[in-house]
Design a protein around this motif. Structure first.
Motif, PDB file in Angstrom:
ATOM      1  N   ALA A  62      -7.783   0.733   3.673  1.00 17.96           N
ATOM      2  CA  ALA A  62      -8.359  -0.128   4.055  1.00 17.96           C
ATOM      3  C   ALA A  62      -7.700  -1.429   4.610  1.00 17.96           C
ATOM      4  CB  ALA A  62      -9.634  -0.441   3.343  1.00 17.96           C
ATOM      5  N   VAL A  63      -8.161  -2.371   5.379  1.00 16.04           N
ATOM      6  CA  VAL A  63      -7.264  -3.599   5.789  1.00 16.04           C
ATOM      7  C   VAL A  63      -8.236  -4.441   5.586  1.00 16.04           C
ATOM      8  CG1 VAL A  63      -6.259  -4.865   7.483  1.00 16.04           C
ATOM      9  CG2 VAL A  63      -5.897  -2.397   7.601  1.00 16.04           C
ATOM     10  N   ILE A  64      -7.919  -5.490   4.638  1.00 19.31           N
ATOM     11  CA  ILE A  64      -8.842  -6.726   4.206  1.00 19.31           C
ATOM     12  C   ILE A  64      -8.267  -7.884   4.791  1.00 19.31           C
ATOM     13  CG2 ILE A  64      -9.845  -5.371   2.221  1.00 19.31           C
ATOM     14  CD1 ILE A  64      -8.049  -6.751   0.467  1.00 19.31           C
ATOM     15  N   GLN A  65      -9.050  -8.647   4.706  1.00 19.54           N
ATOM     16  CA  GLN A  65      -8.435 -10.172   5.017  1.00 19.54           C
ATOM     17  C   GLN A  65      -9.016 -11.313   3.721  1.00 19.54           C
ATOM     18  OE1 GLN A  65     -10.015 -11.721   8.675  1.00 19.54           O
ATOM     19  NE2 GLN A  65      -9.045 -14.055   8.391  1.00 19.54           N
ATOM     20  N   THR A  66      -7.982 -11.966   3.353  1.00 20.67           N
ATOM     21  CA  THR A  66      -8.110 -12.974   2.358  1.00 20.67           C
ATOM     22  C   THR A  66      -7.023 -14.006   2.420  1.00 20.67           C
ATOM     23  OG1 THR A  66      -8.635 -13.319   0.105  1.00 20.67           O
ATOM     24  CG2 THR A  66      -7.117 -11.171   0.453  1.00 20.67           C
ATOM     25  N   GLY A  67      -7.460 -15.252   2.263  1.00 23.67           N
ATOM     26  CA  GLY A  67      -6.478 -16.189   1.889  1.00 23.67           C
ATOM     27  C   GLY A  67      -5.676 -16.528   3.330  1.00 23.67           C
ATOM     28  N   GLY A  68      -6.346 -16.022   4.545  1.00 22.83           N
ATOM     29  CA  GLY A  68      -5.577 -16.334   5.767  1.00 22.83           C
ATOM     30  C   GLY A  68      -4.608 -15.099   6.126  1.00 22.83           C
ATOM     31  N   LYS A  69      -4.607 -14.096   5.479  1.00 22.06           N
ATOM     32  CA  LYS A  69      -3.738 -13.253   5.558  1.00 22.06           C
ATOM     33  C   LYS A  69      -4.409 -11.736   5.506  1.00 22.06           C
ATOM     34  CE  LYS A  69       0.179 -15.252   3.480  1.00 22.06           C
ATOM     35  NZ  LYS A  69      -0.377 -16.382   2.619  1.00 22.06           N
ATOM     36  N   GLN A  70      -3.706 -10.711   5.987  1.00 15.27           N
ATOM     37  CA  GLN A  70      -4.129  -9.427   5.993  1.00 15.27           C
ATOM     38  C   GLN A  70      -3.441  -8.308   5.200  1.00 15.27           C
ATOM     39  OE1 GLN A  70      -4.720  -8.179  10.246  1.00 15.27           O
ATOM     40  NE2 GLN A  70      -6.184  -9.914  10.606  1.00 15.27           N
ATOM     41  N   TYR A  71      -3.831  -7.445   4.564  1.00 15.60           N
ATOM     42  CA  TYR A  71      -3.438  -6.374   3.523  1.00 15.60           C
ATOM     43  C   TYR A  71      -3.990  -5.229   3.900  1.00 15.60           C
ATOM     44  CZ  TYR A  71      -2.227 -10.788   1.100  1.00 15.60           C
ATOM     45  OH  TYR A  71      -1.674 -12.250   0.957  1.00 15.60           O
ATOM     46  N   ARG A  72      -2.926  -4.232   3.831  1.00 18.07           N
ATOM     47  CA  ARG A  72      -3.585  -2.911   3.670  1.00 18.07           C
ATOM     48  C   ARG A  72      -3.403  -2.302   2.513  1.00 18.07           C
ATOM     49  NH1 ARG A  72      -0.521   2.429   4.456  1.00 18.07           N
ATOM     50  NH2 ARG A  72      -1.755   3.745   5.548  1.00 18.07           N
ATOM     51  N   ASP A  75     -11.461 -10.248 -14.634  1.00 17.56           N
ATOM     52  CA  ASP A  75     -12.534 -10.446 -13.765  1.00 17.56           C
ATOM     53  C   ASP A  75     -12.581  -9.540 -12.515  1.00 17.56           C
ATOM     54  OD1 ASP A  75     -13.339 -12.222 -15.553  1.00 17.56           O
ATOM     55  OD2 ASP A  75     -12.916 -13.743 -14.127  1.00 17.56           O
ATOM     56  N   SER A  76     -13.737  -9.154 -12.067  1.00  9.98           N
ATOM     57  CA  SER A  76     -14.052  -8.264 -10.875  1.00  9.98           C
ATOM     58  C   SER A  76     -14.108  -9.244  -9.527  1.00  9.98           C
ATOM     59  CB  SER A  76     -14.981  -7.436 -11.021  1.00  9.98           C
ATOM     60  OG  SER A  76     -15.501  -6.435  -9.916  1.00  9.98           O
ATOM     61  N   VAL A  77     -13.788  -8.650  -8.578  1.00  8.34           N
ATOM     62  CA  VAL A  77     -13.770  -9.640  -7.338  1.00  8.34           C
ATOM     63  C   VAL A  77     -14.222  -8.264  -6.082  1.00  8.34           C
ATOM     64  CG1 VAL A  77     -11.440  -9.409  -6.706  1.00  8.34           C
ATOM     65  CG2 VAL A  77     -12.772 -10.971  -5.692  1.00  8.34           C
ATOM     66  N   GLU A  78     -14.835  -8.737  -5.018  1.00  8.37           N
ATOM     67  CA  GLU A  78     -15.329  -7.914  -3.911  1.00  8.37           C
ATOM     68  C   GLU A  78     -14.946  -8.826  -2.619  1.00  8.37           C
ATOM     69  OE1 GLU A  78     -19.528  -7.171  -3.831  1.00  8.37           O
ATOM     70  OE2 GLU A  78     -19.338  -5.815  -5.316  1.00  8.37           O
ATOM     71  N   PHE A  79     -14.330  -7.788  -1.600  1.00 11.02           N
ATOM     72  CA  PHE A  79     -13.748  -8.495  -0.573  1.00 11.02           C
ATOM     73  C   PHE A  79     -14.600  -7.710   0.582  1.00 11.02           C
ATOM     74  CE2 PHE A  79      -9.992  -8.279  -3.285  1.00 11.02           C
ATOM     75  CZ  PHE A  79      -9.695  -9.623  -3.113  1.00 11.02           C
ATOM     76  N   ASP A  80     -15.553  -8.698   1.335  1.00 12.67           N
ATOM     77  CA  ASP A  80     -16.337  -7.913   2.253  1.00 12.67           C
ATOM     78  C   ASP A  80     -15.877  -8.441   3.872  1.00 12.67           C
ATOM     79  OD1 ASP A  80     -16.668 -10.872   2.178  1.00 12.67           O
ATOM     80  OD2 ASP A  80     -18.804 -10.729   2.377  1.00 12.67           O
ATOM     81  N   LYS A  81     -14.649  -8.896   3.811  1.00 11.00           N
ATOM     82  CA  LYS A  81     -14.017  -9.112   5.332  1.00 11.00           C
ATOM     83  C   LYS A  81     -13.199  -7.923   5.373  1.00 11.00           C
ATOM     84  CE  LYS A  81     -14.379 -13.860   5.692  1.00 11.00           C
ATOM     85  NZ  LYS A  81     -13.536 -15.230   5.662  1.00 11.00           N
ATOM     86  N   VAL A  82     -13.666  -6.843   5.608  1.00  8.82           N
ATOM     87  CA  VAL A  82     -12.856  -5.444   5.788  1.00  8.82           C
ATOM     88  C   VAL A  82     -12.771  -5.228   7.397  1.00  8.82           C
ATOM     89  CG1 VAL A  82     -13.084  -2.884   5.358  1.00  8.82           C
ATOM     90  CG2 VAL A  82     -13.894  -4.615   3.747  1.00  8.82           C
ATOM     91  N   LEU A  83     -11.742  -5.186   7.718  1.00  8.27           N
ATOM     92  CA  LEU A  83     -11.277  -5.051   9.241  1.00  8.27           C
ATOM     93  C   LEU A  83     -11.165  -3.541   9.573  1.00  8.27           C
ATOM     94  CD1 LEU A  83      -8.365  -7.612   9.307  1.00  8.27           C
ATOM     95  CD2 LEU A  83     -10.784  -7.852  10.133  1.00  8.27           C
ATOM     96  N   PRO A 139     -15.693  -8.339  14.460  1.00  3.60           N
ATOM     97  CA  PRO A 139     -14.371  -8.179  13.621  1.00  3.60           C
ATOM     98  C   PRO A 139     -14.367  -7.424  12.378  1.00  3.60           C
ATOM     99  CG  PRO A 139     -15.128 -10.467  13.330  1.00  3.60           C
ATOM    100  CD  PRO A 139     -16.040  -9.875  14.099  1.00  3.60           C
ATOM    101  N   TYR A 140     -15.425  -7.478  11.872  1.00  6.61           N
ATOM    102  CA  TYR A 140     -15.522  -6.730  10.322  1.00  6.61           C
ATOM    103  C   TYR A 140     -16.545  -5.725  10.516  1.00  6.61           C
ATOM    104  CZ  TYR A 140     -13.757 -11.606   9.225  1.00  6.61           C
ATOM    105  OH  TYR A 140     -12.907 -12.515   9.217  1.00  6.61           O
ATOM    106  N   ILE A 141     -16.294  -4.632   9.356  1.00  6.38           N
ATOM    107  CA  ILE A 141     -17.241  -3.755   9.210  1.00  6.38           C
ATOM    108  C   ILE A 141     -18.497  -4.157   8.608  1.00  6.38           C
ATOM    109  CG2 ILE A 141     -17.466  -1.369   8.397  1.00  6.38           C
ATOM    110  CD1 ILE A 141     -14.410  -1.021   8.620  1.00  6.38           C
ATOM    111  N   ASP A 142     -19.653  -3.677   9.118  1.00  3.43           N
ATOM    112  CA  ASP A 142     -20.949  -4.023   8.544  1.00  3.43           C
ATOM    113  C   ASP A 142     -21.199  -3.098   7.215  1.00  3.43           C
ATOM    114  OD1 ASP A 142     -21.749  -6.025  10.342  1.00  3.43           O
ATOM    115  OD2 ASP A 142     -22.688  -4.488  11.599  1.00  3.43           O
ATOM    116  N   GLY A 143     -21.290  -3.649   5.904  1.00  2.00           N
ATOM    117  CA  GLY A 143     -21.444  -3.055   4.941  1.00  2.00           C
ATOM    118  C   GLY A 143     -20.282  -2.396   4.201  1.00  2.00           C
ATOM    119  N   GLY A 144     -19.068  -2.799   4.798  1.00  2.00           N
ATOM    120  CA  GLY A 144     -17.814  -2.381   4.111  1.00  2.00           C
ATOM    121  C   GLY A 144     -17.441  -3.452   3.124  1.00  2.00           C
TER     122      GLY A 144
END
Length: 103
Positions: A3-13, A31-39, A52-57
Motif C-alpha cells: 500500500a501507499v499511505i500519506q502521513t506527515g506530508g510524505k508518501q510511504y510504500r 500504541d496502535s495507529v490507523e492511517f486512512d489516507k491510503v493512495l 485521491p484516497y481509497i474509500d474504506g482503505g
C-alpha cells in the motif's frame, strides 16, 4: 500486499511487517495507529488506485519507539569576509511497524 499511505506530508510504500520511521506522532510505544489516507493498494495482480484516497482503505500499525534522527550539519560560509556560521538539526521521528492492510 503493498500500500501507499500519506502521513506527515510524505508518501510511504508499506507492506505488512515492515518497520519505518515517519514524522513524529504524539503516541507512546505499543500504541496502535490507523492511517486512512491510503493512495494505492496492490494485492497480487489486483491494484486499487484512489482519487485521491481509497474509500474504506486503511492501514494499521503499532508504535515501536520515538526518537531523533542523526544530526544534519548546516554551515553558512562567506569567503574572504571572515564570516562562518555552523548550525545543526535533529528531526524527531516515530518508528512504526505495519500490522495490517485492508481495502
Amino acid at each position: 500486499m503493498h500500500a501507499v499511505i500519506q502521513t506527515g506530508g510524505k508518501q510511504y510504500r508499506v507492506a505488512e511487517g515492515t518497520t519505518l520511521k515517519i514524522e513524529k506522532l504524539e503516541l507512546g510505544a505499543g500504541d496502535s495507529v490507523e492511517f486512512d489516507k491510503v493512495l494505492l493498494i496492490q494485492s497480487g495482480d489486483d491494484i486499487k488506485i484512489g482519487q485521491p484516497y481509497i474509500d474504506g482503505g486503511k492501514v494499521t500499525a503499532t508504535v515501536v519507539s520515538q526518537g531523533r534522527h542523526k544530526k544534519v550539519r548546516i554551515i553558512k560560509f562567506r569567503r574572504r569576509k571572515h564570516h562562518m556560521k555552523k548550525m545543526g538539526h535533529r528531526q524527531y521521528y516515530t518508528e512504526i511497524q505495519i500490522t495490517g492492510i485492508s481495502a
